[in-house]
Motif scaffolding. Sequence first.
Motif, short mmCIF file in Angstrom:
data_model
loop_
_atom_site.label_atom_id
_atom_site.label_comp_id
_atom_site.label_asym_id
_atom_site.label_seq_id
_atom_site.Cartn_x
_atom_site.Cartn_y
_atom_site.Cartn_z
N PHE A 129 -41.38 -29.04 113.86
CA PHE A 129 -42.40 -29.01 114.89
C PHE A 129 -41.93 -28.10 116.02
O PHE A 129 -40.73 -27.96 116.26
N PRO A 130 -42.87 -27.42 116.69
CA PRO A 130 -42.47 -26.53 117.79
C PRO A 130 -42.17 -27.32 119.06
O PRO A 130 -42.82 -28.32 119.35
N ILE A 131 -41.17 -26.86 119.79
CA ILE A 131 -40.92 -27.39 121.12
C ILE A 131 -40.86 -26.20 122.08
O ILE A 131 -39.95 -25.37 122.01
N VAL A 132 -41.87 -26.10 122.91
CA VAL A 132 -42.01 -24.97 123.82
C VAL A 132 -41.23 -25.28 125.10
O VAL A 132 -41.37 -26.35 125.69
N MET A 133 -40.40 -24.34 125.51
CA MET A 133 -39.50 -24.52 126.66
C MET A 133 -39.98 -23.64 127.82
O MET A 133 -40.01 -22.41 127.70
N VAL A 134 -40.37 -24.27 128.92
CA VAL A 134 -40.95 -23.55 130.04
C VAL A 134 -40.35 -24.03 131.36
O VAL A 134 -40.12 -25.23 131.53
N GLY A 135 -40.14 -23.11 132.29
CA GLY A 135 -39.71 -23.50 133.63
C GLY A 135 -38.37 -22.93 134.03
O GLY A 135 -37.50 -22.70 133.19
N GLY A 136 -38.21 -22.72 135.32
CA GLY A 136 -37.01 -22.07 135.83
C GLY A 136 -35.71 -22.79 135.54
O GLY A 136 -34.68 -22.16 135.35
N VAL A 137 -35.74 -24.12 135.47
CA VAL A 137 -34.52 -24.88 135.18
C VAL A 137 -34.01 -24.57 133.78
O VAL A 137 -32.79 -24.56 133.53
N LEU A 138 -34.92 -24.28 132.85
CA LEU A 138 -34.55 -24.00 131.46
C LEU A 138 -34.26 -22.53 131.22
O LEU A 138 -33.95 -22.13 130.11
N GLU A 139 -34.38 -21.72 132.27
CA GLU A 139 -34.21 -20.27 132.13
C GLU A 139 -33.13 -19.74 133.07
O GLU A 139 -33.25 -18.65 133.62
N THR A 140 -32.07 -20.53 133.26
CA THR A 140 -31.06 -20.15 134.25
C THR A 140 -30.26 -18.91 133.86
O THR A 140 -29.77 -18.20 134.71
N LYS A 141 -30.12 -18.65 132.56
CA LYS A 141 -29.35 -17.49 132.07
C LYS A 141 -27.95 -17.47 132.67
O LYS A 141 -27.43 -16.42 133.05
N SER A 142 -27.35 -18.65 132.76
CA SER A 142 -26.00 -18.77 133.29
C SER A 142 -25.08 -19.25 132.17
O SER A 142 -25.53 -19.62 131.09
N THR A 143 -23.78 -19.27 132.46
CA THR A 143 -22.83 -19.80 131.49
C THR A 143 -23.13 -21.27 131.23
O THR A 143 -23.12 -21.73 130.08
N TRP A 144 -23.42 -22.01 132.30
CA TRP A 144 -23.86 -23.40 132.16
C TRP A 144 -25.37 -23.34 131.97
O TRP A 144 -26.14 -23.36 132.93
#
Length: 343
Positions: A280-295
Amino acid sequence: MNGGAIRDSGSEVVLGLDGGATSTVCVCIPLPPLLDHQNLPDPLPLLARAVGGCSNYNSVGEKAAKETLEQVITEALTISGSSRSAVHAVCLGVSGVNHPSDQEMILNWLREIFPSHAKVYVQNDAIAALASGTMGKLHGCVLVAGTGSIAYGFSEDGKEARAAGGGPILGDWGSGYGIAAQALTAVIRAYDGRGSQTMLTGRILKALGLSSPDEIIGWTYVDRSWARIAALVPEVVSCAEAGDQIAHDILVEAVKELALSVKAVVERLRLCGEDRNGSFPIVMVGGVLETKSTWDIGKEVVKYIQKLYPGAQPIRPKVEPAVGAALLACNFLMKESEVNNHS
């Protein structure tokens, strides 16, 4: 985008709006000749895009929310060179729509703006976010983690379920607000002796331009905007990456909370199938999920979910939620057309 001459009156358009706790986006697309999400052009032609402030009436009140919606709609139509009579359908995905009464109130706002022939739809903003990843099809689960957080899902047979999304007072602890509020609390606890010392103190004071932790209380309550507090998430991530245990623990708990929201939706809708390995698809949206950091919070959430459900397929949308709302309007039109053809 063309903001010049008025478009041909026969050129019908669809508007999609995404109204979150931070901003409101309105996009204008041409009405597709074939209302079929599987045959939509890629990339989708975008005639206009307009941005305004918050349109969640729980945050800013009904008057301000309504004014924001009218502003971005007017601006998008002006940029696209379209009149209100050219609007065939509008779909607004807005945070704060948690009950049919919320939906009806906002539907009435939109009906005041558009001619009677225009189809108007109002959904929770999480549904528009899901549609942004599935190109208008309502199936699977979406996890939204920005200023607030919510998980929302649909089964193949149209059943729906949600988890979290009640706002900061009711505990959206995986959200940007939740993460930052816990960090601010940790700083106060360290200052008054109830908690351990943390790197968060120096980072947050510097980010806010304050000289002492006791100034944080005044800063927090002078303006209770959720987005203003959520903006501190990068400081928490930075401290966690630098080895601060308290910041690390806050992010670990956020990951668990977000994954738990998804789990609640998946279990209620049985998206994973009887063997729990279904895709099943799980769509990931929002700034918290897009940090592009090591953590990387988003990556950690996906790892947590896939341990529970190996068939979960993470999707990072190619289009923004406002476009998802426009696609949703097209999808609703297609379904209504099918019903009318069979009646």
